[in-house]
Design a protein around this motif. Structure first.
Motif, PDB file in Angstrom:
ATOM      1  N   LYS A  39       0.879  -1.135   0.117  1.00  0.00           N
ATOM      2  CA  LYS A  39      -0.111   0.074  -0.037  1.00  0.00           C
ATOM      3  C   LYS A  39       0.662   1.343   0.164  1.00  0.00           C
ATOM      4  CE  LYS A  39      -3.792  -2.308   2.520  1.00  0.00           C
ATOM      5  NZ  LYS A  39      -4.731  -2.224   3.764  1.00  0.00           N
ATOM      6  N   THR A  40       0.668   2.215  -1.067  1.00  0.00           N
ATOM      7  CA  THR A  40       1.464   3.389  -1.250  1.00  0.00           C
ATOM      8  C   THR A  40       0.485   4.425  -1.338  1.00  0.00           C
ATOM      9  OG1 THR A  40       1.545   3.006  -3.502  1.00  0.00           O
ATOM     10  CG2 THR A  40       3.357   2.160  -1.998  1.00  0.00           C
ATOM     11  N   ILE A  41       0.982   5.723  -1.374  1.00  0.00           N
ATOM     12  CA  ILE A  41       0.043   6.704  -1.558  1.00  0.00           C
ATOM     13  C   ILE A  41      -0.649   6.843  -2.984  1.00  0.00           C
ATOM     14  CG2 ILE A  41       0.221   9.415  -1.528  1.00  0.00           C
ATOM     15  CD1 ILE A  41       2.650   9.107   0.219  1.00  0.00           C
ATOM     16  N   LYS A  85      -1.071   4.174  -4.556  1.00  0.00           N
ATOM     17  CA  LYS A  85      -1.770   2.953  -4.931  1.00  0.00           C
ATOM     18  C   LYS A  85      -2.252   2.469  -3.395  1.00  0.00           C
ATOM     19  CE  LYS A  85      -1.992  -1.644  -7.126  1.00  0.00           C
ATOM     20  NZ  LYS A  85      -1.096  -2.508  -7.723  1.00  0.00           N
ATOM     21  N   PRO A  86      -3.203   3.350  -2.836  1.00  0.00           N
ATOM     22  CA  PRO A  86      -3.698   3.010  -1.289  1.00  0.00           C
ATOM     23  C   PRO A  86      -4.304   1.645  -1.175  1.00  0.00           C
ATOM     24  CG  PRO A  86      -5.157   4.318  -2.185  1.00  0.00           C
ATOM     25  CD  PRO A  86      -3.977   4.355  -3.274  1.00  0.00           C
ATOM     26  N   GLU A  87      -4.919   1.053  -2.244  1.00  0.00           N
ATOM     27  CA  GLU A  87      -5.695  -0.293  -2.230  1.00  0.00           C
ATOM     28  C   GLU A  87      -4.388  -1.756  -2.166  1.00  0.00           C
ATOM     29  OE1 GLU A  87      -5.057   0.342  -6.578  1.00  0.00           O
ATOM     30  OE2 GLU A  87      -5.551   1.723  -4.739  1.00  0.00           O
ATOM     31  N   GLY A  88      -3.308  -1.244  -2.591  1.00  0.00           N
ATOM     32  CA  GLY A  88      -2.284  -2.131  -2.590  1.00  0.00           C
ATOM     33  C   GLY A  88      -2.473  -3.375  -3.406  1.00  0.00           C
ATOM     34  N   ALA A  89      -1.611  -4.270  -3.445  1.00  0.00           N
ATOM     35  CA  ALA A  89      -1.657  -5.482  -4.327  1.00  0.00           C
ATOM     36  C   ALA A  89      -1.912  -6.842  -3.374  1.00  0.00           C
ATOM     37  CB  ALA A  89      -0.627  -5.552  -5.274  1.00  0.00           C
ATOM     38  N   ARG A  90      -3.253  -7.311  -3.471  1.00  0.00           N
ATOM     39  CA  ARG A  90      -3.322  -8.427  -2.702  1.00  0.00           C
ATOM     40  C   ARG A  90      -2.406  -9.630  -3.106  1.00  0.00           C
ATOM     41  NH1 ARG A  90      -7.820  -8.055   0.286  1.00  0.00           N
ATOM     42  NH2 ARG A  90      -8.088 -10.430   0.677  1.00  0.00           N
ATOM     43  N   PRO A  91      -1.611 -10.321  -2.085  1.00  0.00           N
ATOM     44  CA  PRO A  91      -0.577 -11.217  -2.326  1.00  0.00           C
ATOM     45  C   PRO A  91      -1.501 -12.637  -2.865  1.00  0.00           C
ATOM     46  CG  PRO A  91      -0.856 -11.094  -0.067  1.00  0.00           C
ATOM     47  CD  PRO A  91      -1.519 -10.086  -0.599  1.00  0.00           C
ATOM     48  N   THR A  92      -0.843 -13.396  -3.835  1.00  0.00           N
ATOM     49  CA  THR A  92      -1.505 -14.608  -4.189  1.00  0.00           C
ATOM     50  C   THR A  92      -0.475 -16.020  -4.020  1.00  0.00           C
ATOM     51  OG1 THR A  92      -0.607 -14.316  -6.549  1.00  0.00           O
ATOM     52  CG2 THR A  92      -2.737 -13.258  -5.901  1.00  0.00           C
ATOM     53  N   ASN A  93      -0.986 -17.107  -4.140  1.00  0.00           N
ATOM     54  CA  ASN A  93      -0.060 -18.283  -4.016  1.00  0.00           C
ATOM     55  C   ASN A  93      -0.942 -19.586  -4.637  1.00  0.00           C
ATOM     56  OD1 ASN A  93      -1.634 -18.169  -1.516  1.00  0.00           O
ATOM     57  ND2 ASN A  93      -1.187 -20.302  -1.677  1.00  0.00           N
ATOM     58  N   ARG A  94       0.080 -20.417  -5.185  1.00  0.00           N
ATOM     59  CA  ARG A  94      -0.424 -21.472  -5.559  1.00  0.00           C
ATOM     60  C   ARG A  94      -0.747 -22.614  -4.480  1.00  0.00           C
ATOM     61  NH1 ARG A  94      -0.734 -21.353 -11.117  1.00  0.00           N
ATOM     62  NH2 ARG A  94       0.760 -19.819 -12.048  1.00  0.00           N
TER      63      ARG A  94
END
Length: 726
Positions: A258-260, A262-271
């Motif tokens: 989460k940054t200024i 991009k406040p929503e951030g990037a949700r982590p993923t995995n297999r």
């Protein structure tokens, strides 16, 4: 090995050691490395170093280690660690006092004879064999000079007896003082009961145990905790804890994203497949939360099943005072040895729960099977050890592999290989053993980690002595003189005896390599430092992960003590044959005492406390090394046809008598707690409920109030008569 190779080995090892010490002095001052060099102090809430002494003087650690008292060591790293330093100090004292007489007396006696020069024309051509003139091998057969060596053998023996007796007395006092502590220690109020007989009809196992001990100890019995088979519940609990850690890791990654802009951030993923490399790609936060919600009710259900249906024929029984618990632990409770077997309870953190259910005669059978497996391993390991000692010399390697001659004949490379190759091969080969021997020890049915470590340490000691000391000596001598033995089979005893002084050069280099390189790496902690910073940069996202990356280990007595014992055996056995090995032994144990004292005060955190129970093991092994030394000297005197040989016969007998007296006088206190020690008053009334809860396995501790859980279990017990464990 010629003189230049020996000096290269010694000089290179010394330079590496100095560089590692300087590296430690530099790296340990950096705040970012404090958790690697001072974790013990940090965990105890202390500053990594006191004041500004560390920044002003890079060698302040030496003064701190030497000035620290035994009480400081106990408070920082426990009694077992303090006992280990008693062992180091005792051996160091034996070698120093022996050196005071042996070096100034035996070296001139050996050097002024000319047996080596008269029997070898090549000896005085600047080779390493020049040192043979300073060993017992330089004394002519039947020489009256052997009287000096006879006195030296007696001197070393009596110095060892005196210092071992003092050390045993001192460690006994340390153990008594620790057990008399006014602090409440849960294991002092509990006993371990195994081999519980079948339950009577209409009675639960808990009622059976409670009735038995309440009848015998009506005023002081508190309650019992019946041991359960926790394999399945442990598996679910570990899986749940693993998903909780992964969720915390994923949440930390999400928060970082989460940054200024991009406040929503990037949700982590995995297999979801093998190692997270294959399978369906999913949202990590939702996936881990779903797994946790799925496992929590599964764990609660398995806990109830475990408490009701998976009880074993073993229990922990608690008493309201230490005297009753100590008395019960050393009493015979049943007519038959395989019923109601009672011992003192180890610390909660070192119980091997899976072993508690093993029956008496099954434990006996397992022990004999393990001994047989260890004996086979020793025999078959001796073959490769012998080959290593024989073939890892350049001379023999060139015979076996002629194509390497152009490479190894290069002067610089040849010198380095001759200096280090055999010793490094041996050290690497031995590094494979400890885990295997610990696994075998646990397979015996031993109930505690400390007991398993002591058992594995004993196996490792005999393994190293028989395979390294005897195997290398026999292997090296047999290989170099195989043709002589083939022509004259009856000469094998003479060949081996004459080869003993020559093999001292290998062991002298081996000891030097162990203390210079080994202790240099120990102090500098280069490997843990690199691993920590790599994990910190690439793997750790949470405080828990960061702490796990730097959390220190303990002293690892199971491998450290046998390694030290091997050095004790080598130095003792060659102390009179080749007295030049004594300064190297002194350096090994002196540096070990200094460097490991620093590590104990600042780095290592004990994983258990056995209140000095390792000491009788150490004492017996030192005595075993002494007896091997005395027998070796008797054989060598005999081969040299000295009239002094018969005068050495009393020494092994005297050593056995000394060991028997020590065992009768001291050992019982290390097996059981003396009642006069247990009777000392506590500073507060023990909270028995807290004592009881400390023994409950983590996987059986509910997240809801424990009282509710126990009440539920008791209610279900009354209804079903299935007998849960509380």
């Amino acid at each position: 090995m010629d003189l230049s190779s020996f000096l290269t080995s010694l000089g290179t090892s010394c330079v590496i050691f100095v560089l590692l010490v300087l590296l430690f002095s530099w790296l340990s001052k950096k705040p970012g490395n404090a958790v690697v060099y001072y974790p013990n102090r940090i965990l105890k809430g202390l500053a990594p170093w006191d004041g500004g002494s560390r920044t002003r003087n890079p060698f302040a650690w030496i003064h701190e280690a030497m000035s620290a008292s035994e009480r400081d060591v106990i408070s920082m790293c426990g009694l077992d660690t303090a006992v280990y330093f008693v062992f180091l100090g005792t051996v160091l004292g034996i070698l120093v006092i022996s050196s005071i007489v042996l070096l100034p007396v035996l070296l001139p006696v050996a050097a002024t004879d000319d047996s080596v020069k008269s029997t070898s024309a090549t000896t005085s051509k600047g080779t390493f064999s020049d040192f043979d003139e300073l060993s017992m091998g330089n004394i002519r057969a039947k020489s009256p000079r052997f009287w000096a060596f006879l006195i030296a053998v007696y001197w070393v023996s009596f110095v060892t007896y005196y210092l071992l007796w003092k050390a045993y007395t001192h460690v006994s006092r340390l153990r008594a003082h620790a057990l008399m502590s006014p602090e409440v220690k849960p294991e002092q109020f509990a006993i371990l009961v195994r081999d519980i007989p079948p339950v009577l009809q209409g009675q639960t196992r808990k009622e059976h145990v409670d009735h038995y001990f309440e009848t015998i100890y009506p005023g002081t019995f508190y309650k019992s905790l019946v041991v359960t088979d926790n394999k399945e519940v442990n598996k679910i609990w570990k899986e749940l804890e693993g998903y909780k850690k992964k969720l915390a890791h994923a949440e930390a990654i999400y928060a970082e994203s989460k940054t200024i802009s991009k406040p929503e951030g990037a949700r982590p993923t995995n297999r979801t497949g093998f190692l997270g490399l294959f399978g369906e790609k999913v949202d990590s936060l939702e996936y881990y939360r779903g797994k946790i919600h799925e496992l929590i009710p599964k764990l609660e259900s398995e806990r109830k099943i475990t408490l009701r249906e998976k009880q074993q024929d073993a229990a922990l029984v608690f008493f309201t005072n230490r005297v009753t618990a100590a008395s019960a632990a050393q009493c015979l409770h049943a007519q038959m040895v395989d019923k109601w077997t009672v011992t003192d309870a180890p610390e909660p953190r070192q119980l091997i729960w899976a072993n508690l259910k093993i029956k008496f005669f099954q434990r006996q059978l397992r022990q004999y099977v393990v001994y047989f497996v260890v004996a086979l391993a020793i025999v078959f390991y001796m073959i490769p050890i012998g080959f290593i000692s024989a073939f890892t010399t350049l001379h023999n390697l060139k015979k076996l592999l002629p194509f390497i001659k152009p490479i190894v004949n290069a002067k610089a490379l040849k010198t380095l290989l001759e200096a280090f190759l055999p010793q490094l091969a041996l050290i690497i080969f031995l590094a494979l053993l400890p885990k295997f021997l610990l696994l075998l020890s646990k397979a015996e049915g031993i109930p505690s980690v400390s007991h398993a470590v002591r058992a594995a340490s004993g196996k490792y000691f005999y393994f190293t002595v028989l395979n390294v000391f005897i195997g290398v000596t026999v292997g090296g001598t047999l290989f170099t003189t195989f043709k002589t033995i083939e022509d004259e089979p009856n000469s094998i005893v003479t060949v081996l005896a004459n080869g003993l002084p020559g093999n001292a050069t290998f062991f002298l280099t081996y000891v030097a390599l162990k203390f210079f390189i080994g202790y240099g790496l120990e102090l500098s902690r280069i490997v843990p430092l690199i691993i920590y910073h790599l994990k910190r940069k690439y793997l750790c996202k949470t405080e828990a992960e960061l702490k796990e990356a730097w959390f220190p280990r303990d002293l690892r007595y199971g491998t450290r003590v046998p390694g030290d014992m091997l050095i004790v055996t080598i130095v003792l056995c060659y102390s009179v044959i080749a007295p030049l090995i004594l300064p190297f032994g002194v350096a090994y144990f002196g540096l070990g005492w200094l460097i490991l004292r620093n590590q104990a005060l600042k780095v290592y955190v004990p994983s258990y406390e056995s209140y000095g129970r390792m000491w009788p093991h150490m004492h017996k092994r030192i005595l075993a090394s002494l007896i091997l030394y005395q027998v070796t000297m008797f054989g060598y005197f005999g081969v040299k046809k000295s009239v002094c040989a018969p005068l050495l016969i009393p020494l092994p007998i005297l050593s056995l008598v000394f060991g028997y007296v020590c065992s009768q006088k001291f050992y019982r206190f290390f097996q059981d707690t003396a009642l006069e020690v247990a009777s000392h008053e506590l500073k507060e009334i023990p909270n028995m409920d807290q004592v009881f809860r400390s023994f409950i396995p983590l996987s059986l501790r509910s997240e809801k109030n424990d009282d509710d859980q126990f009440e539920d279990a008791l209610s279900e017990q009354a209804a079903s008569r299935a007998g849960p464990f509380v």
